[in-house]
Design a protein around this motif. Structure first.
Motif, short mmCIF file in Angstrom:
data_model
loop_
_atom_site.label_atom_id
_atom_site.label_comp_id
_atom_site.label_asym_id
_atom_site.label_seq_id
_atom_site.Cartn_x
_atom_site.Cartn_y
_atom_site.Cartn_z
N VAL A 1 48.64 37.82 43.29
CA VAL A 1 47.63 37.75 44.35
C VAL A 1 46.92 39.10 44.48
O VAL A 1 45.70 39.16 44.63
N GLY A 2 47.68 40.18 44.39
CA GLY A 2 47.07 41.51 44.48
C GLY A 2 46.07 41.76 43.36
O GLY A 2 44.97 42.26 43.60
N THR A 3 46.43 41.38 42.14
CA THR A 3 45.51 41.55 41.01
C THR A 3 44.27 40.69 41.18
O THR A 3 43.15 41.15 40.93
N GLN A 4 44.46 39.48 41.65
CA GLN A 4 43.33 38.59 41.90
C GLN A 4 42.39 39.21 42.95
O GLN A 4 41.17 39.21 42.78
N ASN A 5 42.96 39.75 44.01
CA ASN A 5 42.16 40.39 45.06
C ASN A 5 41.42 41.62 44.54
O ASN A 5 40.25 41.85 44.87
N ILE A 6 42.09 42.41 43.72
CA ILE A 6 41.46 43.61 43.15
C ILE A 6 40.29 43.21 42.25
O ILE A 6 39.21 43.79 42.33
N GLN B 1 38.47 40.49 42.35
CA GLN B 1 37.38 40.00 43.19
C GLN B 1 36.64 41.15 43.87
O GLN B 1 35.41 41.17 43.92
N ALA B 2 37.40 42.11 44.41
CA ALA B 2 36.79 43.26 45.08
C ALA B 2 35.99 44.10 44.10
O ALA B 2 34.91 44.62 44.44
N GLN C 1 32.67 42.37 43.55
CA GLN C 1 31.80 42.52 44.72
C GLN C 1 31.24 43.94 44.84
O GLN C 1 30.10 44.13 45.25
#
Length: 135
Positions: free
Chosen positions: A5-10, A12-13, A16
């Protein structure tokens, strides 16, 4: 899990914020470097209950290769606080030089060496879209 989840969030960020490069440290013996795992290392992972952590690191690696982000995934040997002056070697995971080892990795590396490598890679990329072992 936190790593996936952390890698996915990174990722995506980064998209952006239009961030181009991702340098990440993983573990020797996980993901594509698992071919270096010797019997003793496999037993340590099993008896210490690290299988799920190593599976998550493999998924993280797959996520990076599937992304459009320029990355360098660093698989380091066993970390030490001892100060070593020079990096002994950097090997691409696809290299035939990465061979099974009873300990499961190429040896010891200082935390300072890992940090120095990662900073240098961020400033002057030599390993793009790749996974490397350092020791």
């Amino acid at each position: 899990d936190v790593l996936t989840v952390g890698t996915q969030n990174i990722l995506q960020a980064m998209k952006q914020a239009d961030v181009a490069r991702f340098i990440c440290m993983s573990s020797m013996g996980s993901g594509s470097s698992s071919k270096s795992n010797g019997l003793l290392f496999k037993l340590i992972v099993l008896f210490m209950g690290l299988q799920e952590s190593f599976r998550a690191k493999a998924v993280q690696e797959e996520m990076l290769y599937a992304s459009n982000v320029d990355f360098c995934l660093v698989h380091a040997g066993a970390l030490t606080d001892k100060d070593h002056k020079d990096l002994a070697d950097v090997i691409s995971i696809s290299s035939k030089d990465l061979k099974p080892n009873v300990w499961g990795g190429p040896g010891l590396i200082s935390r300072a060496q890992v940090a120095k490598f990662m900073l240098a890679e961020l400033e002057s990329p030599k390993w793009t879209n790749s996974t490397v072992c350092i020791y």
